[in-house]
Design a protein around this motif. Sequence first.
Motif, PDB file in Angstrom:
ATOM      1  N   GLY A 103       0.842  -1.194   0.000  1.00 27.30           N
ATOM      2  CA  GLY A 103       0.000   0.000   0.000  1.00 27.30           C
ATOM      3  C   GLY A 103       0.876   1.242   0.000  1.00 27.30           C
ATOM      4  N   ASP A 104       0.701   2.112   0.993  1.00 29.17           N
ATOM      5  CA  ASP A 104       1.501   3.336   1.068  1.00 29.17           C
ATOM      6  C   ASP A 104       2.680   3.200   2.044  1.00 29.17           C
ATOM      7  OD1 ASP A 104       0.138   3.417   3.480  1.00 29.17           O
ATOM      8  OD2 ASP A 104      -0.297   5.565   3.358  1.00 29.17           O
ATOM      9  N   ILE A 105       3.071   1.970   2.358  1.00 31.72           N
ATOM     10  CA  ILE A 105       4.187   1.724   3.280  1.00 31.72           C
ATOM     11  C   ILE A 105       5.360   1.128   2.510  1.00 31.72           C
ATOM     12  CG2 ILE A 105       4.969   0.498   5.352  1.00 31.72           C
ATOM     13  CD1 ILE A 105       2.852   2.611   5.923  1.00 31.72           C
ATOM     14  N   GLY A 106       6.532   1.748   2.665  1.00 33.93           N
ATOM     15  CA  GLY A 106       7.761   1.249   2.065  1.00 33.93           C
ATOM     16  C   GLY A 106       8.798   1.017   3.141  1.00 33.93           C
ATOM     17  N   ALA A 107       9.990   0.623   2.732  1.00 41.43           N
ATOM     18  CA  ALA A 107      11.085   0.364   3.671  1.00 41.43           C
ATOM     19  C   ALA A 107      12.352   1.025   3.125  1.00 41.43           C
ATOM     20  CB  ALA A 107      11.301  -1.130   3.846  1.00 41.43           C
ATOM     21  N   LEU A 108      13.342   1.167   4.009  1.00 41.25           N
ATOM     22  CA  LEU A 108      14.616   1.774   3.638  1.00 41.25           C
ATOM     23  C   LEU A 108      15.749   0.961   4.235  1.00 41.25           C
ATOM     24  CD1 LEU A 108      16.414   4.115   2.566  1.00 41.25           C
ATOM     25  CD2 LEU A 108      15.987   5.273   4.756  1.00 41.25           C
ATOM     26  N   ILE A 109      16.743   0.655   3.405  1.00 39.32           N
ATOM     27  CA  ILE A 109      17.975   0.013   3.859  1.00 39.32           C
ATOM     28  C   ILE A 109      19.122   0.971   3.573  1.00 39.32           C
ATOM     29  CG2 ILE A 109      19.548  -1.954   3.605  1.00 39.32           C
ATOM     30  CD1 ILE A 109      17.124  -3.580   2.616  1.00 39.32           C
ATOM     31  N   VAL A 110      19.940   1.240   4.598  1.00 41.57           N
ATOM     32  CA  VAL A 110      21.096   2.123   4.453  1.00 41.57           C
ATOM     33  C   VAL A 110      22.343   1.281   4.687  1.00 41.57           C
ATOM     34  CG1 VAL A 110      22.250   4.211   5.246  1.00 41.57           C
ATOM     35  CG2 VAL A 110      19.741   4.069   5.320  1.00 41.57           C
ATOM     36  N   TYR A 111      23.147   1.069   3.642  1.00 37.36           N
ATOM     37  CA  TYR A 111      24.386   0.307   3.742  1.00 37.36           C
ATOM     38  C   TYR A 111      25.503   1.241   4.205  1.00 37.36           C
ATOM     39  CZ  TYR A 111      21.703  -2.975   0.955  1.00 37.36           C
ATOM     40  OH  TYR A 111      20.725  -3.823   0.509  1.00 37.36           O
ATOM     41  N   THR A 112      26.329   0.767   5.148  1.00 37.14           N
ATOM     42  CA  THR A 112      27.370   1.618   5.718  1.00 37.14           C
ATOM     43  C   THR A 112      28.713   0.889   5.776  1.00 37.14           C
ATOM     44  OG1 THR A 112      27.160   0.955   8.044  1.00 37.14           O
ATOM     45  CG2 THR A 112      25.621   2.637   7.236  1.00 37.14           C
ATOM     46  N   GLN A 113      29.716   1.630   6.182  1.00 32.72           N
ATOM     47  CA  GLN A 113      31.027   1.062   6.499  1.00 32.72           C
ATOM     48  C   GLN A 113      30.939   0.347   7.850  1.00 32.72           C
ATOM     49  OE1 GLN A 113      33.687   0.943   4.680  1.00 32.72           O
ATOM     50  NE2 GLN A 113      33.088   2.334   3.040  1.00 32.72           N
ATOM     51  N   PRO A 114      31.836  -0.594   8.135  1.00 36.04           N
ATOM     52  CA  PRO A 114      31.821  -1.318   9.412  1.00 36.04           C
ATOM     53  C   PRO A 114      31.964  -0.413  10.638  1.00 36.04           C
ATOM     54  CG  PRO A 114      33.252  -2.442   7.856  1.00 36.04           C
ATOM     55  CD  PRO A 114      32.844  -1.143   7.214  1.00 36.04           C
TER      56      PRO A 114
END
Length: 103
Positions: free
Chosen positions: A20-31
């Motif tokens: 629906g109107d819900i999404g997700a976010l993944i943020v890749y980072t350094q260790p």
Amino acid sequence: MPERHERRVHTEPAVLDIGGDIGALIVYTQPDLSGLEIEVSPLGDDLRRTHTEVDERRVNGKTVFAGIFPELTAGEYTLWGHDPRLTRTITIVGGTVSEVDWR
């Protein structure tokens, strides 16, 4: 000072509540960001922040470091980093997973 939490390796799949109107976010980072919190807020509402921790994860035999926001209402957001140069505007689309690479 950023808040740091106890570290553990996550081997289980992440559960995302999208549709629906819900999404997700993944943020890749350094260790070096493992255990630190990152935040998002609706664009223009800097005080209404949601945070998540950057965790070490094993995915398909590889190690990645990522913060996951499993449920965000579609719209424009400010993604806040520990370094002001990382702060940026992102768009969340319902039913999809957005990705940001800080590596």
